[in-house]
Design a protein around this motif. Structure first.
Motif, short mmCIF file in Angstrom:
data_model
loop_
_atom_site.label_atom_id
_atom_site.label_comp_id
_atom_site.label_asym_id
_atom_site.label_seq_id
_atom_site.Cartn_x
_atom_site.Cartn_y
_atom_site.Cartn_z
N GLU A 112 1.03 -1.22 -0.07
CA GLU A 112 0.14 0.06 0.11
C GLU A 112 0.93 1.34 -0.27
O GLU A 112 0.74 2.29 -0.89
N LYS A 113 1.92 1.34 0.93
CA LYS A 113 2.56 2.61 0.98
C LYS A 113 3.68 2.75 -0.19
O LYS A 113 3.73 3.92 -0.60
N MET A 114 3.97 1.77 -0.68
CA MET A 114 4.87 1.77 -1.89
C MET A 114 4.04 2.42 -3.12
O MET A 114 4.44 3.25 -3.51
N ASN A 115 2.68 2.09 -3.28
CA ASN A 115 2.11 2.68 -4.39
C ASN A 115 1.66 4.19 -4.03
O ASN A 115 1.65 4.81 -4.78
N ILE A 116 1.24 4.33 -2.80
CA ILE A 116 1.02 5.58 -2.26
C ILE A 116 2.16 6.75 -2.59
O ILE A 116 2.06 7.41 -3.12
N TYR A 117 3.47 6.32 -2.11
CA TYR A 117 4.55 7.01 -2.22
C TYR A 117 4.88 7.30 -3.68
O TYR A 117 5.26 8.28 -4.04
N MET A 118 4.94 6.15 -4.42
CA MET A 118 4.94 6.46 -6.04
C MET A 118 4.15 7.54 -6.60
O MET A 118 4.58 8.25 -7.35
N ALA A 119 2.92 7.32 -6.27
CA ALA A 119 1.70 8.21 -6.78
C ALA A 119 2.04 9.40 -6.57
O ALA A 119 1.79 10.56 -7.28
N ALA A 120 2.53 9.51 -5.17
CA ALA A 120 2.60 11.01 -4.56
C ALA A 120 3.79 11.76 -4.99
O ALA A 120 4.01 13.19 -4.71
N GLY A 121 4.88 11.05 -5.91
CA GLY A 121 6.12 11.66 -6.13
C GLY A 121 7.42 11.49 -5.49
O GLY A 121 8.39 12.20 -5.70
N VAL A 122 7.23 10.52 -4.38
CA VAL A 122 8.56 10.25 -3.88
C VAL A 122 9.51 9.65 -4.82
O VAL A 122 8.92 8.84 -5.58
N LYS A 123 10.66 10.03 -4.82
CA LYS A 123 11.75 9.54 -5.65
C LYS A 123 12.27 8.16 -5.22
O LYS A 123 12.57 7.24 -6.00
N GLU A 124 12.54 7.74 -3.80
CA GLU A 124 13.13 6.80 -3.51
C GLU A 124 12.34 6.22 -2.25
O GLU A 124 12.19 6.96 -1.38
N TYR A 125 11.97 5.13 -1.99
CA TYR A 125 11.48 4.42 -0.96
C TYR A 125 12.12 3.21 -0.35
O TYR A 125 12.33 2.41 -1.17
N TRP A 126 12.52 3.23 0.65
CA TRP A 126 12.96 2.06 1.39
C TRP A 126 12.26 1.67 2.43
O TRP A 126 11.41 2.01 3.18
N VAL A 127 12.11 -0.04 2.36
CA VAL A 127 11.57 -0.66 3.33
C VAL A 127 12.69 -1.44 4.21
O VAL A 127 13.31 -2.24 3.53
N ILE A 128 12.67 -1.30 5.49
CA ILE A 128 13.63 -1.97 6.03
C ILE A 128 12.97 -2.93 7.03
O ILE A 128 12.11 -2.55 7.84
N ASP A 129 13.47 -4.33 6.84
CA ASP A 129 12.72 -5.45 7.57
C ASP A 129 13.73 -5.99 8.70
O ASP A 129 14.60 -6.66 8.41
N PRO A 130 13.73 -5.48 9.95
CA PRO A 130 14.70 -5.93 10.95
C PRO A 130 14.88 -7.34 11.13
O PRO A 130 15.97 -7.74 11.63
N VAL A 131 13.77 -8.10 11.28
CA VAL A 131 13.76 -9.68 11.68
C VAL A 131 14.35 -10.15 10.43
O VAL A 131 15.43 -10.87 10.84
N LYS A 132 14.17 -9.95 9.24
CA LYS A 132 14.76 -10.63 8.06
C LYS A 132 16.17 -10.02 7.67
O LYS A 132 16.74 -10.60 6.95
N GLN A 133 16.57 -9.02 8.17
CA GLN A 133 17.47 -7.94 8.06
C GLN A 133 17.66 -7.94 6.65
O GLN A 133 18.79 -8.23 6.09
N VAL A 134 16.69 -7.44 5.98
CA VAL A 134 16.66 -7.12 4.55
C VAL A 134 16.19 -5.59 4.28
O VAL A 134 15.28 -5.07 5.12
N ILE A 135 16.80 -5.18 3.21
CA ILE A 135 16.08 -3.85 2.95
C ILE A 135 15.81 -3.61 1.38
O ILE A 135 16.60 -4.02 0.57
N LEU A 136 14.68 -3.34 1.11
CA LEU A 136 14.27 -3.16 -0.16
C LEU A 136 14.10 -1.50 -0.41
O LEU A 136 13.69 -0.65 0.17
N SER A 137 15.01 -1.29 -1.54
CA SER A 137 14.87 0.16 -2.11
C SER A 137 14.38 0.21 -3.43
O SER A 137 14.99 -0.33 -4.58
N TYR A 138 13.33 1.10 -3.35
CA TYR A 138 12.59 1.57 -4.76
C TYR A 138 13.02 2.97 -5.22
O TYR A 138 13.06 3.57 -4.42
N ASN A 139 13.70 2.78 -6.45
CA ASN A 139 13.87 4.06 -7.09
C ASN A 139 12.86 4.20 -8.05
O ASN A 139 12.65 3.73 -9.15
#
Length: 179
Positions: A112-139
């Protein structure tokens, strides 16, 4: 340039509490971050503050969980509380946003937030998952639908800046031993 997303003080009246968000008029409670997750937010905020002070003094770094109001044309009645929101000088909305994912909010953070931020004009969005120790970086400028995935120690480039890197190891460092 359109003004779709803005940092705004004073709209907290619509929110039920410090961890609440509103998406399309529906209130959601963000899960309370535990100390390890708070350490990640503190590290990212401190590193970003240092970067802004030394390299980009006219850019704005919001305090963690400050309300971010989405323009009604993008999604009405939406107020989010990202962990990090960095606004580049002369732009009216954040260029880089970071959210911490947890078991309770995965669908919201990853979809949901990925789509909201993309539509709103954010250029880069990171989702950090501390349990899995993974970062998704959307450009969203270069490749909006396919994130870069970081799951091992390396320097991660914040793509909205040409010279800002964050250490994967520092993000997931256990700071409880340092006390």
């Amino acid at each position: 340039m359109t003004r779709l997303l803005r940092l705004e003080k004073g709209n907290e009246d619509a929110l039920k509490g410090e961890n609440s968000e509103i998406i399309n008029g529906v209130a959601y409670e963000k899960p309370e971050l535990d100390e390890a997750h708070k350490d990640i937010v503190r590290y990212l905020h401190a590193a970003s503050s240092r970067y802004v002070l030394t390299h980009r003094p006219l850019d704005k770094l919001a305090m963690p969980h400050d309300p971010l109001v989405i323009d009604a044309e993008v999604l009405p009645n939406t107020i989010l509380r990202p962990e990090i929101a960095m606004q580049i000088k002369d732009e009216s909305f954040p260029a880089w946003v970071v959210e911490i994912a947890s078991e309770e909010n995965m669908e919201v953070a990853y979809l949901e937030k990925m789509n909201i931020y993309m539509a709103a004009g954010v250029k880069e969005y990171w989702v950090i998952d501390p349990v899995k120790q993974v970062i998704l970086s959307y450009n969203f400028v270069k490749n909006p639908w396919i994130p870069a995935i970081y799951d091992s120690p390396q320097r991660i480039k914040v793509t909205v800046y040409k010279d800002y890197f964050i250490s994967y190891s520092e993000i997931f460092k256990d700071r409880s031993e340092e006390e």
